[in-house]
Design an enzyme around this catalytic site. Structure first.
Site, mmCIF file in Angstrom:
data_model
loop_
_atom_site.group_PDB
_atom_site.id
_atom_site.type_symbol
_atom_site.label_atom_id
_atom_site.label_comp_id
_atom_site.label_asym_id
_atom_site.label_seq_id
_atom_site.Cartn_x
_atom_site.Cartn_y
_atom_site.Cartn_z
ATOM 1 N N GLY A 1 8.726 0.616 0.754
ATOM 2 C CA GLY A 1 7.593 -0.029 0.108
ATOM 3 C C GLY A 1 7.116 0.754 -1.103
ATOM 4 O O GLY A 1 7.558 1.879 -1.358
ATOM 5 N N ILE A 2 6.204 0.148 -1.828
ATOM 6 C CA ILE A 2 5.665 0.789 -3.020
ATOM 7 C C ILE A 2 4.623 1.830 -2.608
ATOM 8 O O ILE A 2 4.003 1.723 -1.561
ATOM 9 C CB ILE A 2 5.052 -0.285 -3.947
ATOM 10 C CG1 ILE A 2 4.653 0.284 -5.305
ATOM 11 C CG2 ILE A 2 3.865 -0.960 -3.292
ATOM 12 C CD1 ILE A 2 5.643 0.042 -6.369
ATOM 13 N N GLY A 3 4.478 2.859 -3.411
ATOM 14 C CA GLY A 3 3.416 3.822 -3.149
ATOM 15 C C GLY A 3 3.951 5.230 -2.994
ATOM 16 O O GLY A 3 5.150 5.455 -2.861
ATOM 17 N N SER A 4 3.023 6.177 -2.989
ATOM 18 C CA SER A 4 3.433 7.575 -3.038
ATOM 19 C C SER A 4 4.040 8.051 -1.728
ATOM 20 O O SER A 4 4.962 8.854 -1.725
ATOM 21 C CB SER A 4 2.246 8.454 -3.428
ATOM 22 O OG SER A 4 1.177 8.240 -2.550
ATOM 23 N N VAL A 5 3.549 7.543 -0.606
ATOM 24 C CA VAL A 5 4.091 8.011 0.675
ATOM 25 C C VAL A 5 5.534 7.539 0.825
ATOM 26 O O VAL A 5 6.448 8.323 1.119
ATOM 27 C CB VAL A 5 3.231 7.520 1.854
ATOM 28 C CG1 VAL A 5 3.804 8.031 3.156
ATOM 29 C CG2 VAL A 5 1.788 7.980 1.701
ATOM 30 N N GLU B 1 12.772 -3.964 -2.547
ATOM 31 C CA GLU B 1 12.045 -4.737 -3.535
ATOM 32 C C GLU B 1 12.008 -3.962 -4.842
ATOM 33 O O GLU B 1 12.690 -4.263 -5.795
ATOM 34 C CB GLU B 1 10.593 -4.842 -3.055
ATOM 35 C CG GLU B 1 10.144 -6.145 -2.540
ATOM 36 C CD GLU B 1 8.748 -5.977 -1.971
ATOM 37 O OE1 GLU B 1 8.407 -6.771 -1.103
ATOM 38 O OE2 GLU B 1 7.993 -5.081 -2.383
ATOM 39 N N ASN C 1 -4.514 -4.302 -1.781
ATOM 40 C CA ASN C 1 -3.544 -4.892 -2.714
ATOM 41 C C ASN C 1 -2.954 -6.216 -2.219
ATOM 42 O O ASN C 1 -2.828 -7.162 -2.973
ATOM 43 C CB ASN C 1 -2.386 -3.924 -2.958
ATOM 44 C CG ASN C 1 -2.846 -2.607 -3.538
ATOM 45 O OD1 ASN C 1 -3.858 -2.545 -4.228
ATOM 46 N ND2 ASN C 1 -2.131 -1.548 -3.233
ATOM 47 N N GLY D 1 5.845 -7.282 0.373
ATOM 48 C CA GLY D 1 7.052 -7.644 1.116
ATOM 49 C C GLY D 1 7.121 -7.015 2.491
ATOM 50 O O GLY D 1 8.091 -7.216 3.219
ATOM 51 N N LYS E 1 -10.229 10.446 3.248
ATOM 52 C CA LYS E 1 -11.580 10.873 2.867
ATOM 53 C C LYS E 1 -11.967 12.171 3.587
ATOM 54 O O LYS E 1 -12.995 12.226 4.288
ATOM 55 C CB LYS E 1 -12.610 9.776 3.189
ATOM 56 C CG LYS E 1 -12.259 8.425 2.571
ATOM 57 C CD LYS E 1 -13.264 7.975 1.549
ATOM 58 C CE LYS E 1 -12.888 6.603 1.006
ATOM 59 N NZ LYS E 1 -13.006 6.482 -0.424
#
Lengths: 503, 503
Positions: free
Chosen positions: A264-268, A289, A379, A383, A403
């Protein structure tokens, strides 16, 4: 005009117009289908001209895309109140704020579903498709740029098409795309992809040239992704998943080339793939994707042999490196429509290993990917559902706290469910991973708490689960407290109860 | 012995044993794979003999099946404490009680997943498969009876196989089955089914005869389904769905033969299909899991041309009618393994219309199919997830109230999510239906409340939603009250708040 070389069908040379003129064709209430998937390959000049126009000549449109847009287009459309309905995904802070205020509608869809619903007439037809392109060929084929997204479906559905030829996009991407549209449901055969390398379509979007109403030239580059530097926690998540995958290899269920990877998208998710650069895995393939930086690190390291995607979204330095050296990569890439990159049929047949990011997951393995505190959209599901339900191994990752510890990402009950317990097989945080395959809810709970929760929340989670057990059930809960972690956070600024604060 | 005609491979005649002897081979801790899907085609004699044995010689096993069993086998295994883990579905009151007490584990799976997980080695291999059969052919092919279920996967995984030849099952079912196993993920091609009629496999389960350890004869009939007489409410639900489907035809999205139909188990789903007998729809096809009475009513009425399934579960009178007249039906039926009847690839390609039953749904379209009050298992998700996610139109039905109005089936937030808002397209009760396709959560809420909720709960639902709107969000909720309807029911015996009780 040198640019005209990009319009190889000379009959179309007279269609060149300014972005302003093209934008003037758009009417209030129309449904627009824009190219663009996670900042890549989005139509830019005409939407930006439309924003300018809307400042003095207000109008609202349905905004359909592949996924999120770059160049602040989502932000500008939202801030200028130009939207009736947005689908299927966005990732902009201003847009999100307006969505959560209810100022316009957001239809949060599985990304493989949009094209299918357009083809069946279940979504409104596209009035105007605005598609970024590298070129138009002699026979009127539109060659996409850095994303393929829903372009083909938009072109097929649209009453007319505006092509934006982007002179800054890498020309060597021509030939990398593989456009294929399944027929209507009930009238079609299998989608014959057996491995990420399989080509089944053509290199561009074939349309009747008469439907191309205008052609606009632009030199606005793709927005780079924000930098996704791995940090200590994401590296630890990566190492836990590598340990898990290593055990799968040891058990004989996988070989050292694993199975096609989705991330998936993102930093992790990017960090997890990055972590494989120094692993023993090799001859990997990717069927995903979005390709982020990490896939190109893996290609450079000789770890990945081939990658299939529907979009390439890179940081600025990686963009420069990759797009200036496309000859090094182009034979190892295919870009497909998002309904093919995300098609359940292909995902299940090949048996992908899917890695996606959770906002939070609960002690029984349900995942929330979209809604902060159960109500506010982040967001969208993207997918992740297409992949999670149909993969060989469906993995969700998150850091165990957010946080500074005021939020535990592992909660008694997630406040919104995007992926049910039936679709989540492995969860991982920097603390460790839990392999939930074949486990009943009561088996999952302690495993997730002990392996994945942050130490500061373990005692509080155990206490919840122990109280829940006194109520019984397949999935024990103290229903009146199940969402109390979220309401405590809203009221007191932390999920951590007082009695555990000095533990 | 006339029965021996059913064992056409004469080398196997010497494998005939008593059920007691076969049961004696089963050891404590083993994993058993039993034929049987919603009471149909279940292995009977050996499991019942094992129950008898366990009364004096206690043992526990993993019990894997197709779905729920008949002949009280689930009940007897549960009551005699014979189970370590049960999967993938059950529907027995005693078993449910033990599961909810945590006395043994229940792994509630998508029904298409079990075979895949056995083939990949993710679930423990089957020690002994016990498969009901009509006959064994000359070359050792095992011909199933009234369900196909996971039989093929169990036979392929098992160290040894016990065949129960049931002399009461309709012999004319031979030739109706179509056994097909996809290869392992990553090594296989498409499953080439384009319409419900397509045959892709062979009529029985081909095994090395050496692996058949024993053959038992039995004359215990299938347990009939409990009678599913339509009532006023289920008839109204049927009429609402017919109205919805009629509009789809009028819009040009469907023809009068609709699309292949799937219908979940239970009285509501059965009534909906029954309701089509007097509709204008014709030349229908069915691609479903279980065929209940209604499909045979539709076949008799000439409304359904062909039906594909993995199990036939009928009431006693319908059983007599159908099984004594199999020659009338056999050319219009195919029975497939449940991983094929429920395969996402085929469901999406053909674009099924899927109708499944909800326990409750919420104002945003999330569905709970399994957990009473969010904690206590009813039956299991069954195939509903396989179908809902991948269909052309995914419909969920329920009566709007239960327990004489003490429970509203439409709640602010479901207490357990089996089908997310992303997978639910139409919801219906006896009050009406809500078409959620393309709608954002805020559009869905009022539509569901006004069209589907029972009048006695509408005001209370509106009040919740109005308060939720003050909190904002894509999916507005008053989080501290979101599950209060369920806790009120637990504490006060009704979800209806006092101030609405005299409205």
């Amino acid at each position: 005009m040198e640019n005209l070389n990009r319009i190889r069908n000379e009959n179309l040379h007279n269609r060149v117009v300014s972005a302003e003129e093209a934008a003037s064709w758009i009417q209030d209430g129309m449904t627009l289908g824009l190219s663009g998937f996670t900042r890549a390959g989005d139509a830019k000049a005409v939407p930006l001209a439309l924003v300018e126009r809307a400042k003095t000549d207000p109008l609202k449109v349905n905004l359909f895309t592949g996924a999120s847009l770059g160049c602040d287009i989502d932000k500008l459309f939202a801030e200028n109140n130009m939207i009736i309905k947005r689908l299927p995904f966005q990732a902009d802070a201003s847009m999100r704020k307006k969505i959560n205020k209810g100022e316009f509608y957001f239809y949060d869809q599985h990304l493989s579903h949009t094209s299918e619903m357009l083809r069946s007439g279940t979504l409104p037809a596209i009035d105007i498709a605005i598609l970024e392109a590298l070129a138009i060929t002699e026979d009127g084929m539109i060659i996409p740029t850095t994303s393929t997204g829903n372009n083909l479906a938009f072109a097929q559905s649209a009453k007319s098409i505006i092509v934006e030829i982007n002179m800054t996009q890498p020309e060597l991407l021509e030939g990398v795309h593989d456009l294929y549209a399944p027929g209507k449901q009930g009238e079609r055969g299998p989608v014959p992809i057996m491995k990420p390398q399989d080509r089944i379509g053509v290199k561009g979007i074939q349309v009747d040239p008469e439907r191309i109403r205008g052609i606009v030239f632009t030199e606005i580059p793709d927005s780079p992704s924000t930098i996704f530097e791995p940090d200590e926690e994401t590296n630890m998540i990566a190492q836990h998943l590598i340990t898990f995958l290593r055990k799968e290899v040891e058990s004989g269920r996988l070989t050292n080339s694993l199975a096609p990877l989705q991330s998936g998208i993102g930093s992790v998710a990017n960090a997890v793939l990055s972590g494989m650069v120094n692993s023993e895995f090799e001859n990997l393939t990717v069927y995903s994707e979005v390709l982020q930086d990490a896939v190109f690190e893996l290609l450079d390291a000789g770890k990945v042999d081939f990658a299939s995607c529907c979009s390439i979204t890179l940081s600025a330095p990686m963009m420069e490196k990759v797009f200036n050296n496309m000859e090094k990569y182009r034979d190892r890439l295919i870009m497909r429509p998002q309904e093919i990159s995300n098609l359940p049929e292909v995902i299940r047949r090949m048996g992908l290993i899917a890695m996606n990011t959770a906002l939070e997951f609960d002690i029984y393995g349900n995942v929330n990917s979209t809604h902060v505190s159960g109500t506010h959209m982040m967001n969208g599901i993207g997918g992740s559902g297409d992949f999670a339900r149909n993969s060989r191994i469906s993995i969700f990752v998150t850091k165990s706290i957010a946080k500074d510890g005021a939020i535990s990402s592992i909660v008694p009950m997630v406040s919104h469910v995007d992926h049910t317990e039936h679709d989540v097989q492995v969860v991982a945080t920097e603390q460790g991973y839990a392999d939930l395959r074949g486990l009943a809810p009561r088996e999952r709970a302690m495993l997730i708490i002990e392996n994945c929760a942050h130490p500061m929340y373990k005692e509080q989670l155990r206490a919840y689960y122990e109280e829940a057990l006194t109520r019984g059930g397949q999935t024990p809960h103290v229903l009146e407290k199940a969402l109390s972690w979220h309401t405590n956070y809203a009221q007191k600024g932390t999920m951590l109860e007082e009695k555990y604060q000095n533990a």
